[in-house]
Design an enzyme around this catalytic site. Structure first.
Site, PDB file in Angstrom:
ATOM      1  N   GLU A   1      -7.791 -90.902  17.110  1.00 28.17           N
ATOM      2  CA  GLU A   1      -8.436 -89.600  16.999  1.00 28.17           C
ATOM      3  C   GLU A   1      -9.642 -89.636  16.065  1.00 28.17           C
ATOM      4  O   GLU A   1     -10.150 -88.588  15.660  1.00 28.17           O
ATOM      5  CB  GLU A   1      -7.422 -88.566  16.522  1.00 28.17           C
ATOM      6  CG  GLU A   1      -6.329 -88.324  17.563  1.00 28.17           C
ATOM      7  CD  GLU A   1      -5.271 -87.336  17.122  1.00 28.17           C
ATOM      8  OE1 GLU A   1      -4.893 -86.494  17.947  1.00 28.17           O
ATOM      9  OE2 GLU A   1      -4.836 -87.420  15.951  1.00 28.17           O
TER      10      GLU A   1
ATOM     11  N   TYR B   1      -7.237 -65.838  -0.214  1.00 25.02           N
ATOM     12  CA  TYR B   1      -7.435 -67.284  -0.317  1.00 25.02           C
ATOM     13  C   TYR B   1      -7.593 -67.916   1.059  1.00 25.02           C
ATOM     14  O   TYR B   1      -8.311 -68.912   1.231  1.00 25.02           O
ATOM     15  CB  TYR B   1      -6.280 -67.919  -1.083  1.00 25.02           C
ATOM     16  CG  TYR B   1      -6.367 -67.625  -2.555  1.00 25.02           C
ATOM     17  CD1 TYR B   1      -7.222 -68.350  -3.382  1.00 25.02           C
ATOM     18  CD2 TYR B   1      -5.629 -66.594  -3.118  1.00 25.02           C
ATOM     19  CE1 TYR B   1      -7.327 -68.067  -4.733  1.00 25.02           C
ATOM     20  CE2 TYR B   1      -5.728 -66.300  -4.464  1.00 25.02           C
ATOM     21  CZ  TYR B   1      -6.586 -67.040  -5.266  1.00 25.02           C
ATOM     22  OH  TYR B   1      -6.701 -66.744  -6.597  1.00 25.02           O
TER      23      TYR B   1
END
Length: 210
Positions: free
Chosen positions: A82, A128
């Site tokens: 990948e 966040y």
């Protein structure tokens, strides 16, 4: 990509050691399992990327693969199959220095859901999340190894540093390996919260621009 793009003040040896340490931490905390997931960092002459069929829990710094920006294997063990995802992210996001791809449980679960917004799979649950992850689109499913996935990832990466691959897992970039790992952790915890809150009336973060 020139020498000016290399992560500042980090030698290749130090980056290899950082990758091994961060990979072990992710593995031990169950953000990945078996031989799934891969990490990379950008150098001035290519990228370092975890080897194929390796466990993030037991990376040997000297065996981490080095790959040119054209995909040529330069050093270390054979790179992850990948690696092309990482290269595609760097081409679209030259300001980023690291990429994390995991098969983390809650993020993968969200990527399998039929009724999610493909433009942004997670609602704004925490501040966040918005600061560290931002918009997180869904990339359509491609069979493992399908090079068309690289083009799809690269297209999304032009406008966001985070995405979920359908029925696969998250890919997220950062300005350092620490930042990319922190963003991947935040994404996984947000996915967990999203699943815990399914069916429960939820107060979302108001319009907020970090």
């Amino acid at each position: 990509m020139t020498a000016a793009n290399q992560a500042p003040d980090d030698s290749e040896r130090e980056l290899r050691e950082q990758m091994a340490a961060r990979g072990r931490s992710l593995f031990e905390r169950r953000f990945t399992h078996g031989s799934t997931g891969n990490l990379s960092v950008r150098l001035n002459d290519g990228i370092l990327v975890t080897p194929t069929d390796s466990s993030l829990g037991s990376l040997a710094p000297d065996r981490i693969a080095k790959v040119s920006f054209d995909g040529e294997h330069l050093a270390g063990d054979r790179p992850s199959k990948e690696a092309f995802l990482h290269l595609s992210m760097y081409r679209s996001r030259p300001q980023e220095f690291a990429v994390v791809h995991l098969h983390s449980t809650y993020s993968v679960a969200v990527s399998c859901m039929a009724e999610i917004d493909p433009e942004n799979v997670l609602p704004p649950i925490t501040a966040y999340q918005l600061m560290r992850v931002g918009r997180c689109p869904l990339v359509p499913f491609y069979a493992p190894g399908d090079m068309e996935l690289a083009a799809a990832v690269g297209e999304q990466a032009k406008t966001t540093r985070a995405m979920l691959l359908a029925n696969h897992g998250p890919v997220i970039a950062g300005k350092s390996l620490a930042a990319a790992v922190a963003a991947a952790e935040e994404l996984e915890e947000t996915a967990r919260l999203f699943l815990l809150l399914r069916g429960i009336p939820t107060r979302l973060v108001p319009d907020f621009h970090p």
